[in-house]
Structure formats: C-alpha cells, structure tokens
Design an enzyme around this catalytic site. Structure first.
Site, PDB file in Angstrom:
ATOM      1  N   LYS A 114      -7.140   1.430  -3.478  1.00  0.00           N
ATOM      2  CA  LYS A 114      -6.785   0.925  -2.147  1.00  0.00           C
ATOM      3  C   LYS A 114      -6.777   2.048  -1.119  1.00  0.00           C
ATOM      4  CE  LYS A 114      -5.419  -1.690   1.188  1.00  0.00           C
ATOM      5  NZ  LYS A 114      -4.131  -2.403   1.233  1.00  0.00           N
ATOM      6  N   THR A 151       0.864  -1.186   0.000  1.00  0.00           N
ATOM      7  CA  THR A 151       0.000   0.000   0.000  1.00  0.00           C
ATOM      8  C   THR A 151       0.894   1.228   0.000  1.00  0.00           C
ATOM      9  OG1 THR A 151      -1.741  -1.174   1.201  1.00  0.00           O
ATOM     10  CG2 THR A 151      -1.843   1.231   1.213  1.00  0.00           C
TER      11      THR A 151
END
Length: 285
Positions: free
Chosen positions: A165, A95
């Site tokens: 995300k 991420t």
C-alpha cells in the site's frame, strides 16, 4: 452468523461498513464521534453501536479497524487487545505501514489472527464495493468478508499488504504532485488550462491526472502527508521528500487540509515559492 465489529466510520470506513450491513452481517460499529455511529445505525436497521472499542470487539468473530493513522490504531489497540477472544480475526485496514503491523503482531494474544489488509481506491470505490484489497498474512478465514469491499489480492506474509500500500500510494501521490507542477508550468507559459490538461490526460500520467482533478473523492492533504511521511521514513526518497514539502504546505492551509486532493493541486499550482538560482562561475572550455 459471524459477528463483525467495525471500528472507524470516517470517509472510508462508513461506506465500507455499509457494504457489510447490506450483506446482512451481524454488525457492531464504533466511532470516536458517537453521533456519527448513531447516525449510521439509524439508517441501518439491526446495527449495534458500541460505546467503546472494547465493547465493540468483546464478542466479535471478526474485528476490522479502519482508522486515520498509526496513532489512532495504537490507541484503539490499547483498548481492544486485552478483550479480543481466542479464534477471532483482527483485520487492520488502515494505511499505517509495515512497521506498525509488526508492532501489532507482537501484541495480539494467542489464538487471535492478525491480517493487514489496506485498500486501494477512495470513497467512490468504497461506496460501490470496488476497492482493491491488499491482504497480508493468513487471510483465508476472512477473505469472504473482505470480498464485500472489492477484489482481494493476497500479497504474502503479514505486513506485505501494508508495505505494498505504501508503494502504491507513493506512486499515486507523487504522480498527482507532478501533474500539479506540470499545470503550474502550463499556467506560467500561458497555455489554455483545458488544452494542457487534456494533453497530460492522454499521456502516461493519465491516471494521475484523473486523480488530481477528481472532485468526488476524499483524500485530503493531511492524509497525503501521513502516507508520504511513512514512505520517506522507510528509505531515502529524494523526489518524494520534495512532494512532501508540497503537501505539508497545503495541509497547513486551513482551507485545504480536509478537502479533496484537487484542492491541494490548486494550492501547489498557485502558491508562490522561492526559486533557487545557480550562479555560474568560471569559463566554458
């Protein structure tokens, strides 16, 4: 058989790499802590442990990176970019946000395909092969590999997976912080904890309640700080700035920083903060 290099055997990476081993892929692993990689290989016959990131990826058809954040990804990129072979796929699953993906895209050599494919879910879903994969870019050549981790959603152009995300994590982390504050209010009003929790779980925040009190998944306050910082750096998000304050305070507590998010919720509920009061001046009319 495709040769796969998996870099990063942390809380998420280790169970994900195990899914590839179970599927009998030719697998080479690297981790910053070599002892952790050696322990993984000892439990997984046929896995090769590389001493360096460059050694891991030199002959790989597919390279997967699952690392802690932007700085770790950049450091590994410095090591692997010069040795990625033409025809290889690099799947970045950390991420890190779309800006970092764009930065990596400018560094990959000709003939190497970069895919951004961060995941939805935590360690429990990683172990079960039920993560949600958000794949941006030309993922067709690696979708069969990503499917070992869970269902794959094609999100669009390169960087769109990383962008989505951030959106998903912002909603989840914000929801968890809101649950924590609601429970703090319940505590202040003298309500029974179980009754308040059940009422919240039955409402629209039900999913956030489950995550806020989950004790069997790993998502520490330090990761929450990293993800929310990426989101608030992309645009103005006043509510999430306040949420970031909560998680920064939790991350500064040595008893919380590497624990599950449930510990951060307890920190938010129990830590006293200074409340600003407004002084009313003038008369009602």
């Amino acid at each position: 058989m495709e040769k796969i290099a998996f870099l990063g055997l942390g809380h998420m990476g280790e169970p994900m790499a195990r899914q590839l081993w179970t599927a009998e892929h030719a697998l080479t692993v690297w981790n910053r802590s070599r002892a952790k990689a050696a322990a993984f290989a000892a439990e997984s016959a046929g896995v090769t442990v590389a001493a360096t990131p460059a050694e891991a990826v030199r002959d790989a058809d597919v390279v997967i990176t699952m690392l802690a954040g932007p700085d770790a990804v950049r450091e590994v990129a410095d090591a692997i970019v010069p040795v990625l072979r033409p025809g290889a796929y690099w799947v970045e699953m950390s991420t890190v946000g779309p800006e970092v993906v764009e930065e990596l895209a400018g560094r990959v050599p000709d003939g190497v395909t970069l895919v951004d494919a961060p995941v939805m879910g935590s360690t429990d879903k990683a172990a079960a092969g039920r993560l949600g994969i958000l794949a941006g870019g030309d993922a067709a050549g690696v979708e069969h590999v990503l499917a070992h981790f869970g269902p794959v959603t094609r999100t669009g152009a390169l960087g769109s997976g990383a962008a989505l995300k951030l959106v998903v994590n912002t909603a989840v982390i914000g929801g968890v912080a809101l649950v924590a504050e609601a429970m703090r209010l319940a505590d202040a009003l003298g309500l029974d904890e179980g009754t308040a929790r059940d009422a919240l779980a039955a409402g629209p925040l039900g999913g956030a309640v489950a995550r806020a009190f989950a004790a069997d998944v790993h998502f520490g306050s330090d990761l929450a700080v990293k993800d929310v910082s990426l989101a608030t750096g992309a645009t103005q998000l006043p509510v999430m700035e306040a949420v970031l304050t909560h998680f920064r305070a939790a991350a500064a507590d040595p008893d919380v920083v590497h624990e599950d998010i449930a510990r951060a919720v307890t920190h938010i509920r129990t830590t006293r903060t200074t409340r600003t009061t407004r002084t009313h001046t003038g008369s009602d009319s």
